[in-house]
Scaffold this motif. Structure first.
Motif, PDB file in Angstrom:
ATOM      1  N   MET A  95       8.806  -8.180   8.145  1.00 53.23           N
ATOM      2  CA  MET A  95       8.073  -7.568   7.328  1.00 53.23           C
ATOM      3  C   MET A  95       8.732  -6.284   6.906  1.00 53.23           C
ATOM      4  O   MET A  95       8.528  -5.885   5.571  1.00 53.23           O
ATOM      5  CB  MET A  95       6.693  -7.203   8.107  1.00 53.23           C
ATOM      6  CG  MET A  95       5.618  -8.260   8.430  1.00 53.23           C
ATOM      7  SD  MET A  95       4.895  -8.835   6.790  1.00 53.23           S
ATOM      8  CE  MET A  95       3.649  -9.705   7.795  1.00 53.23           C
ATOM      9  N   ILE A  96       9.411  -5.256   7.929  1.00 56.11           N
ATOM     10  CA  ILE A  96      10.032  -4.113   7.215  1.00 56.11           C
ATOM     11  C   ILE A  96      11.230  -4.552   6.333  1.00 56.11           C
ATOM     12  O   ILE A  96      11.381  -4.070   5.440  1.00 56.11           O
ATOM     13  CB  ILE A  96      10.510  -3.472   8.333  1.00 56.11           C
ATOM     14  CG1 ILE A  96       9.280  -2.800   9.123  1.00 56.11           C
ATOM     15  CG2 ILE A  96      11.550  -2.410   8.131  1.00 56.11           C
ATOM     16  CD1 ILE A  96       8.455  -1.726   8.341  1.00 56.11           C
ATOM     17  N   GLN A  97      11.855  -5.829   6.393  1.00 57.26           N
ATOM     18  CA  GLN A  97      12.710  -6.240   5.618  1.00 57.26           C
ATOM     19  C   GLN A  97      12.386  -6.532   4.183  1.00 57.26           C
ATOM     20  O   GLN A  97      12.854  -6.057   3.239  1.00 57.26           O
ATOM     21  CB  GLN A  97      13.683  -7.454   6.073  1.00 57.26           C
ATOM     22  CG  GLN A  97      14.529  -7.045   7.311  1.00 57.26           C
ATOM     23  CD  GLN A  97      15.063  -8.060   8.163  1.00 57.26           C
ATOM     24  OE1 GLN A  97      14.661  -9.384   7.820  1.00 57.26           O
ATOM     25  NE2 GLN A  97      15.807  -8.134   9.309  1.00 57.26           N
ATOM     26  N   GLU A  98      11.300  -7.245   4.286  1.00 58.31           N
ATOM     27  CA  GLU A  98      10.707  -7.302   2.952  1.00 58.31           C
ATOM     28  C   GLU A  98      10.095  -6.195   2.268  1.00 58.31           C
ATOM     29  O   GLU A  98      10.274  -6.123   1.078  1.00 58.31           O
ATOM     30  CB  GLU A  98       9.379  -8.380   3.169  1.00 58.31           C
ATOM     31  CG  GLU A  98       9.800  -9.758   3.485  1.00 58.31           C
ATOM     32  CD  GLU A  98      10.583 -10.452   2.438  1.00 58.31           C
ATOM     33  OE1 GLU A  98      10.162 -10.446   1.220  1.00 58.31           O
ATOM     34  OE2 GLU A  98      11.173 -11.359   2.618  1.00 58.31           O
ATOM     35  N   ALA A  99       9.702  -5.245   3.025  1.00 58.22           N
ATOM     36  CA  ALA A  99       9.265  -3.984   2.497  1.00 58.22           C
ATOM     37  C   ALA A  99      10.274  -3.372   1.706  1.00 58.22           C
ATOM     38  O   ALA A  99      10.398  -2.671   0.858  1.00 58.22           O
ATOM     39  CB  ALA A  99       8.332  -3.168   3.406  1.00 58.22           C
ATOM     40  N   GLN A 100      11.449  -3.152   2.443  1.00 61.79           N
ATOM     41  CA  GLN A 100      12.619  -2.404   1.869  1.00 61.79           C
ATOM     42  C   GLN A 100      13.132  -3.259   0.679  1.00 61.79           C
ATOM     43  O   GLN A 100      13.654  -2.347  -0.330  1.00 61.79           O
ATOM     44  CB  GLN A 100      13.502  -2.439   3.003  1.00 61.79           C
ATOM     45  CG  GLN A 100      13.063  -1.355   4.256  1.00 61.79           C
ATOM     46  CD  GLN A 100      14.163  -1.725   5.530  1.00 61.79           C
ATOM     47  OE1 GLN A 100      14.872  -2.618   5.566  1.00 61.79           O
ATOM     48  NE2 GLN A 100      14.208  -0.451   6.121  1.00 61.79           N
ATOM     49  N   GLY A 101      12.853  -4.482   0.502  1.00 63.23           N
ATOM     50  CA  GLY A 101      13.527  -5.052  -0.349  1.00 63.23           C
ATOM     51  C   GLY A 101      12.547  -5.012  -1.873  1.00 63.23           C
ATOM     52  O   GLY A 101      12.768  -4.856  -2.720  1.00 63.23           O
ATOM     53  N   HIS A 114       0.687  -1.162  -0.195  1.00 61.21           N
ATOM     54  CA  HIS A 114      -0.008   0.049  -0.100  1.00 61.21           C
ATOM     55  C   HIS A 114       1.034   1.240   0.122  1.00 61.21           C
ATOM     56  O   HIS A 114       0.406   2.276  -0.543  1.00 61.21           O
ATOM     57  CB  HIS A 114      -0.795   0.004   1.075  1.00 61.21           C
ATOM     58  CG  HIS A 114      -2.053  -1.106   1.162  1.00 61.21           C
ATOM     59  ND1 HIS A 114      -1.861  -2.403   1.735  1.00 61.21           N
ATOM     60  CD2 HIS A 114      -3.266  -1.084   0.557  1.00 61.21           C
ATOM     61  CE1 HIS A 114      -2.680  -2.924   1.416  1.00 61.21           C
ATOM     62  NE2 HIS A 114      -3.762  -2.282   0.791  1.00 61.21           N
ATOM     63  N   CYS A 115       2.126   1.069   0.545  1.00 63.00           N
ATOM     64  CA  CYS A 115       2.796   2.480   0.461  1.00 63.00           C
ATOM     65  C   CYS A 115       3.457   2.759  -0.834  1.00 63.00           C
ATOM     66  O   CYS A 115       3.324   3.575  -1.339  1.00 63.00           O
ATOM     67  CB  CYS A 115       4.285   2.075   1.350  1.00 63.00           C
ATOM     68  SG  CYS A 115       3.906   1.994   3.317  1.00 63.00           S
ATOM     69  N   LYS A 116       3.833   1.563  -1.740  1.00 63.20           N
ATOM     70  CA  LYS A 116       4.244   1.866  -2.930  1.00 63.20           C
ATOM     71  C   LYS A 116       2.916   2.504  -3.918  1.00 63.20           C
ATOM     72  O   LYS A 116       3.006   3.111  -4.664  1.00 63.20           O
ATOM     73  CB  LYS A 116       4.894   0.419  -3.347  1.00 63.20           C
ATOM     74  CG  LYS A 116       5.168   0.676  -4.921  1.00 63.20           C
ATOM     75  CD  LYS A 116       6.454   1.562  -4.885  1.00 63.20           C
ATOM     76  CE  LYS A 116       7.323   1.495  -6.015  1.00 63.20           C
ATOM     77  NZ  LYS A 116       8.057   0.215  -6.302  1.00 63.20           N
TER      78      LYS A 116
END
Length: 247
Positions: A82-88, A61-63
Motif C-alpha cells: 500500500m505504501i509503495q502504491e501511495a508513494q507512486g 485522502h492524503c493527497k
C-alpha cells in the motif's frame, strides 16, 4: 489488541493485492468510492492544518488533504505494498508515508488538527484503545473522521447475501449481532479476518473517550452510480458508517 498479523499478510499477499488493485476505488481514487459524496462533506477546513491518515492505503485522502490546503500530512499503513502504491500515485512534498501499524505508532500529544481513518477500524479488536490514542494526538477542537464498515454489514453471515436459484440476492442475513469479535469473511478470493463491533460500541466508545459527535451518516451510493451493476442492491442494507467526532 489489533489483529495486525492478518491485516499485514492479506494486504501484502500478491494475489489479493492484484485483485484489490482492480477495484474502482483503487483505480479511480476517491471518485470511485461510493461513499465519497457523503464523506467529503464531513471534512473540516484543512488550510494550514496538520493531518494524520491511519491506514492510508493508496494515499488518496492524503493527497486530497494537501489539495485542500493542509500544510503537512502523515499517512501510515502496515502494508508495504500500500505504501509503495501511495508513494507512486499520490506523492507530494507535503506528504510523508510510513510503513507502520496503528498499534505501534506513537501518537504524539496535541500534534494533529485532523485524523482520518478510512476502512481500517473494522480490523481493530479494541476500538477504545485507538480512540484514546487519537484523542491524545489531536489538538483542541481537532477532528476525527471515521469510515468503518457498518455493524449491519459486519454482522452479516459471511458478509454476503442469500441468493435464489437464479443467483439473485434475496436478503442480507444478520446473526450474532450482540457478540462482537472476530469474523472471517471471503473477500477478493481470500479469507479475510475482521472485527465486528455493535453500533453502541462504535459511537459510545467515541463519547467515552471525550469526543463529541458532530455528524453520523450511513453511506449509500450517489445517484450517478446507480446504473453500475449491483449498486442498487447497496440501498437494501448499509455497508459503511461515517462519523465526524470532535475533541
Amino acid at each position: 489488541m489489533i489483529n495486525q498479523k492478518e491485516m499485514n499478510n492479506i494486504y501484502d499477499n500478491e494475489q489479493f493485492f492484484e485483485q484489490y488493485a482492480q477495484m474502482s476505488r483503487s483505480r479511480q481514487g476517491l471518485s470511485g468510492a461510493g461513499e465519497w459524496h457523503q464523506f467529503k462533506d464531513m471534512f473540516p477546513d484543512l488550510t494550514g492544518k496538520q493531518v494524520l491518515d491511519l491506514g492510508c492505503g493508496y494515499g488518496w485522502h492524503c493527497k486530497y488533504a494537501v489539495e485542500c490546503g493542509a500544510s503537512q500530512v502523515l499517512g501510515i499503513d502496515l502494508s508495504e505494498k500500500m505504501i509503495q502504491e501511495a508513494q507512486g500515485k499520490n506523492a507530494d512534498p507535503k506528504i510523508r508515508y510510513e510503513v507502520c501499524g496503528l498499534e505501534t505508532y506513537g501518537y504524539p500529544a496535541d500534534s494533529f488538527d485532523c485524523v482520518i481513518s478510512n476502512l481500517v477500524l473494522h480490523y481493530v479488536r479494541d476500538l477504545d484503545e485507538i480512540y484514546g490514542r487519537v484523542y491524545r494526538t489531536l489538538k483542541e477542537d481537532g477532528v476525527f473522521l471515521v469510515n468503518i464498515e457498518h455493524p449491519a454489514f459486519t454482522a452479516g453471515i459471511n458478509e454476503d447475501w442469500e441468493y435464489d436459484k437464479n443467483g439473485n440476492p434475496t436478503c442480507w442475513p444478520i446473526d450474532n449481532y450482540f457478540y462482537p469479535g472476530e469474523r472471517t469473511t471471503h473477500f477478493l478470493g481470500q479469507h479475510v479476518v475482521k472485527q465486528h463491533h455493535t453500533l453502541e460500541q462504535i459511537l459510545m466508545g467515541l463519547l467515552n473517550a471525550g469526543f463529541h459527535l458532530e455528524a453520523v451518516k450511513e453511506a449509500y451510493p450517489s445517484e450517478d452510480m446507480m446504473e453500475i451493476p449491483g449498486m442498487k442492491d447497496e440501498m437494501r442494507r448499509p455497508m459503511m458508517l461515517l462519523i465526524k467526532a470532535v475533541k
